[in-house]
Design a protein around this motif. Structure first.
Motif, PDB file in Angstrom:
ATOM      1  N   LYS A 199     -12.772 -12.371   9.299  1.00 21.89           N
ATOM      2  CA  LYS A 199     -11.589 -11.969  10.069  1.00 21.89           C
ATOM      3  C   LYS A 199     -10.693 -11.062   9.209  1.00 21.89           C
ATOM      4  O   LYS A 199     -10.179 -10.052   9.679  1.00 21.89           O
ATOM      5  CB  LYS A 199     -10.840 -13.238  10.486  1.00 21.89           C
ATOM      6  N   LYS A 200     -10.552 -11.448   7.936  1.00 25.96           N
ATOM      7  CA  LYS A 200      -9.679 -10.687   7.033  1.00 25.96           C
ATOM      8  C   LYS A 200     -10.248  -9.287   6.779  1.00 25.96           C
ATOM      9  O   LYS A 200      -9.512  -8.304   6.731  1.00 25.96           O
ATOM     10  CB  LYS A 200      -9.524 -11.447   5.706  1.00 25.96           C
ATOM     11  N   ILE A 201     -11.569  -9.222   6.622  1.00 29.16           N
ATOM     12  CA  ILE A 201     -12.206  -7.916   6.392  1.00 29.16           C
ATOM     13  C   ILE A 201     -11.999  -7.015   7.603  1.00 29.16           C
ATOM     14  O   ILE A 201     -11.683  -5.834   7.480  1.00 29.16           O
ATOM     15  CB  ILE A 201     -13.710  -8.104   6.074  1.00 29.16           C
ATOM     16  N   MET A 202     -12.137  -7.613   8.796  1.00 26.97           N
ATOM     17  CA  MET A 202     -11.933  -6.841  10.024  1.00 26.97           C
ATOM     18  C   MET A 202     -10.486  -6.363  10.120  1.00 26.97           C
ATOM     19  O   MET A 202     -10.220  -5.221  10.509  1.00 26.97           O
ATOM     20  CB  MET A 202     -12.303  -7.729  11.230  1.00 26.97           C
ATOM     21  N   ASP A 203      -9.526  -7.219   9.717  1.00 29.14           N
ATOM     22  CA  ASP A 203      -8.112  -6.822   9.691  1.00 29.14           C
ATOM     23  C   ASP A 203      -7.928  -5.592   8.809  1.00 29.14           C
ATOM     24  O   ASP A 203      -7.294  -4.610   9.204  1.00 29.14           O
ATOM     25  CB  ASP A 203      -7.253  -7.965   9.125  1.00 29.14           C
ATOM     26  N   LEU A 251       0.875  -5.692  11.180  1.00 28.81           N
ATOM     27  CA  LEU A 251      -0.134  -4.658  10.903  1.00 28.81           C
ATOM     28  C   LEU A 251       0.451  -3.260  11.070  1.00 28.81           C
ATOM     29  O   LEU A 251       0.173  -2.358  10.276  1.00 28.81           O
ATOM     30  CB  LEU A 251      -1.345  -4.842  11.822  1.00 28.81           C
ATOM     31  N   SER A 252       1.299  -3.075  12.099  1.00 30.01           N
ATOM     32  CA  SER A 252       1.860  -1.735  12.325  1.00 30.01           C
ATOM     33  C   SER A 252       2.808  -1.340  11.198  1.00 30.01           C
ATOM     34  O   SER A 252       2.847  -0.179  10.779  1.00 30.01           O
ATOM     35  CB  SER A 252       2.564  -1.666  13.676  1.00 30.01           C
ATOM     36  N   ILE A 253       3.556  -2.331  10.659  1.00 30.68           N
ATOM     37  CA  ILE A 253       4.430  -2.023   9.518  1.00 30.68           C
ATOM     38  C   ILE A 253       3.592  -1.615   8.314  1.00 30.68           C
ATOM     39  O   ILE A 253       3.917  -0.652   7.613  1.00 30.68           O
ATOM     40  CB  ILE A 253       5.332  -3.237   9.201  1.00 30.68           C
ATOM     41  N   PHE A 254       2.462  -2.311   8.126  1.00 29.00           N
ATOM     42  CA  PHE A 254       1.568  -1.929   7.020  1.00 29.00           C
ATOM     43  C   PHE A 254       0.997  -0.532   7.225  1.00 29.00           C
ATOM     44  O   PHE A 254       0.816   0.225   6.269  1.00 29.00           O
ATOM     45  CB  PHE A 254       0.443  -2.957   6.858  1.00 29.00           C
ATOM     46  N   ILE A 255       0.705  -0.191   8.484  1.00 31.00           N
ATOM     47  CA  ILE A 255       0.191   1.163   8.764  1.00 31.00           C
ATOM     48  C   ILE A 255       1.217   2.206   8.352  1.00 31.00           C
ATOM     49  O   ILE A 255       0.894   3.215   7.713  1.00 31.00           O
ATOM     50  CB  ILE A 255      -0.155   1.307  10.260  1.00 31.00           C
ATOM     51  N   ILE A 256       2.490   1.948   8.692  1.00 28.35           N
ATOM     52  CA  ILE A 256       3.546   2.908   8.343  1.00 28.35           C
ATOM     53  C   ILE A 256       3.624   3.082   6.828  1.00 28.35           C
ATOM     54  O   ILE A 256       3.643   4.208   6.317  1.00 28.35           O
ATOM     55  CB  ILE A 256       4.888   2.422   8.912  1.00 28.35           C
ATOM     56  N   LEU A 257       3.633   1.955   6.109  1.00 29.14           N
ATOM     57  CA  LEU A 257       3.736   2.028   4.640  1.00 29.14           C
ATOM     58  C   LEU A 257       2.548   2.766   4.040  1.00 29.14           C
ATOM     59  O   LEU A 257       2.700   3.688   3.235  1.00 29.14           O
ATOM     60  CB  LEU A 257       3.812   0.618   4.053  1.00 29.14           C
ATOM     61  N   LEU A 258       1.343   2.350   4.470  1.00 29.47           N
ATOM     62  CA  LEU A 258       0.139   2.948   3.881  1.00 29.47           C
ATOM     63  C   LEU A 258       0.025   4.430   4.214  1.00 29.47           C
ATOM     64  O   LEU A 258      -0.383   5.224   3.370  1.00 29.47           O
ATOM     65  CB  LEU A 258      -1.104   2.208   4.377  1.00 29.47           C
ATOM     66  N   SER A 259       0.406   4.821   5.464  1.00 29.99           N
ATOM     67  CA  SER A 259       0.255   6.257   5.765  1.00 29.99           C
ATOM     68  C   SER A 259       1.264   7.088   4.999  1.00 29.99           C
ATOM     69  O   SER A 259       0.955   8.226   4.645  1.00 29.99           O
ATOM     70  CB  SER A 259       0.305   6.574   7.256  1.00 29.99           C
ATOM     71  N   SER A 260       2.463   6.528   4.713  1.00 31.01           N
ATOM     72  CA  SER A 260       3.387   7.337   3.910  1.00 31.01           C
ATOM     73  C   SER A 260       2.849   7.510   2.492  1.00 31.01           C
ATOM     74  O   SER A 260       2.973   8.589   1.913  1.00 31.01           O
ATOM     75  CB  SER A 260       4.787   6.727   3.908  1.00 31.01           C
TER      76      SER A 260
END
Lengths: 159, 128
Positions: free
Chosen positions: B2-6, B60-69
């Motif tokens: 599950k974590k890998i899929m996340d 997850l969406s907050i992580f997306i924002i951080l990682l894409s910046s």
């Protein structure tokens, strides 16, 4: 069984998105780096310095040549320059008739800069004329742009 | 598993958003809606389809924002790392690239979070 297949379809769709995105990024990185390579490959150099004397006013003409050996048309944004005579700072050079674009593979695009000596600097020029010693130092930055990406290029001449 | 899929979903959506924003910047398209808002909405919908739980998809969406910046500022400052830029310009160049990346990502925050909220509310309604 149904849950497994749903996850599999989801995984495949995501994999396609991932691969397409990586391809787009790769393609853009090449473009992006080419833009900066082209701009940093532009050569700006001072070709000529002339001092003209009209009565009590002195003007210094600086001729600058710009060469763009790359395959991209580069927009010319701005240029600024400073002038020093015998290690004493004179002032800012004004450039007129600046070009809009330095076309691809264009060599020695000419740009004229003029420095008009203010009354307090005239004595410095007179002193240099009397001694016959002219050590010019001309330096500055030219800014170029391609597709919104800007970069400055330095030029410097010491005689 | 599950974590890998996340992590995989996180990575994919980050790269997806980054690709669009990077295209927006490099090709100078100036179309904010197509290149920043639309991918953010799409990734919000994908997130809420993936995890029906609102809380998890928001995280997850907050992580997306951080990682894409982070990823975008890395891409923008690539010429500095490759040594194309004059040495005394490297620091201001990196600073400006991070600023540009943050500016672009700021546009994407609102559509991403709002679309995550709306889509996960609708989908969890369907599930019940």
């Amino acid at each position: 069984m149904t849950k497994l297949s749903r996850e599999k379809i989801f995984f495949i769709i995501l994999l396609i998105i991932l691969l397409l995105s990586i391809y787009i990024i790769y393609w853009n990185i090449i473009d992006y780096i080419n833009i900066y390579k082209a701009i940093s490959g532009v050569d700006v150099k001072v070709a000529d310095i002339k001092l003209s004397e009209l009565g009590e006013s002195y003007k210094i003409y600086v001729k600058i040549l710009i060469t763009n050996p790359s395959d991209l048309n580069i927009n010319f944004v701005d240029i600024g320059g400073h002038i020093k005579l015998n290690t004493i700072y004179l002032g800012i050079i004004n450039f007129y008739d600046k070009p809009q674009v330095i076309g691809k593979r264009s060599f020695n695009v000419t740009l004229m800069g003029v420095y008009e000596a203010t009354p307090d600097k005239i004595t410095i020029i007179k002193k240099a004329l009397m001694e016959g010693k002219f050590n010019w130092e001309i330096y500055g930055w030219a800014t170029f742009e391609v597709k919104g990406q800007r970069l400055m290029v330095e030029y410097r001449l010491e005689t | 598993m599950k974590k890998i899929m996340d992590l995989f979903v996180l990575l994919t959506l980050t790269v997806f958003n980054t690709a669009f924003i990077f295209t927006f910047e490099v090709q100078k398209t100036q179309n904010v809606y197509v290149y920043i808002v639309f991918p953010a909405i799409i990734s919000g919908i994908i997130l809420s389809i993936y995890s029906i739980d609102i809380k998890k998809s928001l995280i997850l969406s907050i992580f997306i924002i951080l990682l894409s910046s982070i990823l975008l500022s890395l891409f923008y400052s690539l010429p500095a790392f490759l040594g194309i830029i004059a040495e005394d310009l490297v620091n201001p160049f990196i600073f400006l690239s991070v600023k540009k990346a943050v500016n672009n990502v700021l546009i994407m925050i609102l559509p991403l979070i709002i679309s995550t909220l709306i889509a996960s509310t609708i989908i969890s309604g369907f599930m019940e």
